[in-house]
Design a protein around this motif. Sequence first.
Motif, PDB file in Angstrom:
ATOM      1  N   ALA A  19       0.839  -1.210   0.000  1.00  0.00           N
ATOM      2  CA  ALA A  19       0.000   0.000   0.000  1.00  0.00           C
ATOM      3  C   ALA A  19       0.870   1.256   0.000  1.00  0.00           C
ATOM      4  CB  ALA A  19      -0.976   0.005   1.167  1.00  0.00           C
ATOM      5  N   THR A  20       1.844   1.257  -0.864  1.00  0.00           N
ATOM      6  CA  THR A  20       2.821   2.351  -0.980  1.00  0.00           C
ATOM      7  C   THR A  20       3.395   2.773   0.367  1.00  0.00           C
ATOM      8  OG1 THR A  20       1.115   4.079  -1.020  1.00  0.00           O
ATOM      9  CG2 THR A  20       1.830   3.218  -3.156  1.00  0.00           C
ATOM     10  N   GLY A  21       3.671   1.770   1.196  1.00  0.00           N
ATOM     11  CA  GLY A  21       4.315   2.027   2.481  1.00  0.00           C
ATOM     12  C   GLY A  21       3.374   2.334   3.626  1.00  0.00           C
ATOM     13  N   ARG A  22       2.066   2.244   3.417  1.00  0.00           N
ATOM     14  CA  ARG A  22       1.104   2.612   4.471  1.00  0.00           C
ATOM     15  C   ARG A  22       0.411   1.417   5.118  1.00  0.00           C
ATOM     16  NH1 ARG A  22      -2.222   5.010   0.722  1.00  0.00           N
ATOM     17  NH2 ARG A  22      -3.830   4.463   2.183  1.00  0.00           N
ATOM     18  N   ALA A  23       0.605   0.211   4.608  1.00  0.00           N
ATOM     19  CA  ALA A  23      -0.146  -0.960   5.070  1.00  0.00           C
ATOM     20  C   ALA A  23      -0.039  -1.173   6.577  1.00  0.00           C
ATOM     21  CB  ALA A  23       0.299  -2.215   4.327  1.00  0.00           C
ATOM     22  N   GLN A  24       1.149  -1.093   7.116  1.00  0.00           N
ATOM     23  CA  GLN A  24       1.323  -1.391   8.544  1.00  0.00           C
ATOM     24  C   GLN A  24       0.656  -0.335   9.419  1.00  0.00           C
ATOM     25  OE1 GLN A  24       5.076  -4.312   8.479  1.00  0.00           O
ATOM     26  NE2 GLN A  24       5.657  -2.210   8.802  1.00  0.00           N
ATOM     27  N   ASP A  25       0.754   0.933   9.032  1.00  0.00           N
ATOM     28  CA  ASP A  25       0.058   1.986   9.783  1.00  0.00           C
ATOM     29  C   ASP A  25      -1.453   1.783   9.724  1.00  0.00           C
ATOM     30  OD1 ASP A  25       2.328   3.468  10.658  1.00  0.00           O
ATOM     31  OD2 ASP A  25       2.476   4.422   8.684  1.00  0.00           O
ATOM     32  N   ARG A  53       7.662  -2.884  14.144  1.00  0.00           N
ATOM     33  CA  ARG A  53       7.002  -2.930  15.462  1.00  0.00           C
ATOM     34  C   ARG A  53       6.307  -1.612  15.752  1.00  0.00           C
ATOM     35  NH1 ARG A  53      11.885  -4.902  17.293  1.00  0.00           N
ATOM     36  NH2 ARG A  53      12.129  -3.056  18.588  1.00  0.00           N
ATOM     37  N   GLU A  54       6.996  -0.500  15.498  1.00  0.00           N
ATOM     38  CA  GLU A  54       6.403   0.816  15.755  1.00  0.00           C
ATOM     39  C   GLU A  54       5.165   1.048  14.903  1.00  0.00           C
ATOM     40  OE1 GLU A  54       9.375   3.837  15.201  1.00  0.00           O
ATOM     41  OE2 GLU A  54      10.756   2.846  16.589  1.00  0.00           O
ATOM     42  N   GLN A  55       5.263   0.774  13.600  1.00  0.00           N
ATOM     43  CA  GLN A  55       4.134   1.013  12.711  1.00  0.00           C
ATOM     44  C   GLN A  55       2.934   0.141  13.053  1.00  0.00           C
ATOM     45  OE1 GLN A  55       5.871   0.432   8.805  1.00  0.00           O
ATOM     46  NE2 GLN A  55       6.001   2.655   8.508  1.00  0.00           N
ATOM     47  N   LEU A  56       3.186  -1.090  13.432  1.00  0.00           N
ATOM     48  CA  LEU A  56       2.109  -2.020  13.742  1.00  0.00           C
ATOM     49  C   LEU A  56       1.596  -1.869  15.177  1.00  0.00           C
ATOM     50  CD1 LEU A  56       3.659  -5.054  11.897  1.00  0.00           C
ATOM     51  CD2 LEU A  56       1.495  -3.921  11.279  1.00  0.00           C
TER      52      LEU A  56
END
Length: 174
Positions: free
Chosen positions: A37-43, A102-105
Amino acid sequence: MTAQLALGTYRCRAIREAAVRAAASGAQWIDTAPNYATGRAQDLLAPALAAHPSLRIATKAGYFTAATGAEAVNAGVLTEDQAVTGHSLAPDYVRWQTGRNREQLGRERLDLVLLHNPERAHPGDRLALHRDAGGVRRPGGSRGGRACGRVRHRHVGGPGGGGVHGGGAARPGR
């Protein structure tokens, strides 16, 4: 072995909503990566993971977006030449990316971390991959949605003992 329901977020257009539905449907795992997702999936997954702490998460290290590459250069874990490739399995980068995952998730610990397309690091040379991965007993990873062997990392956790190590790909607490 018993099959378990899981959600894969590669090319998923509504990640947040899909994660909520998957949890409500009894899914036990969500698979993602920092470049989805263009780098947004984990957030986008973080709120669903917080609302459903029993969901297990599988993520990856290897591929990255241009923005993540620039962050990795600023953090000193990649050179500018490495960042333009969009892929790295350099040990310092893998450790940095695992902490960032870890931070993003929003998780202190990750359940599973796969090396994303490890053959890009050393095409056809599994021994070189093994040597350069730092602390990996057997090389492996994720390619085209399939697991490619078992990978074991030494501990790459953060404060409070969180992190990744163990078996499967990289599991915490072992």
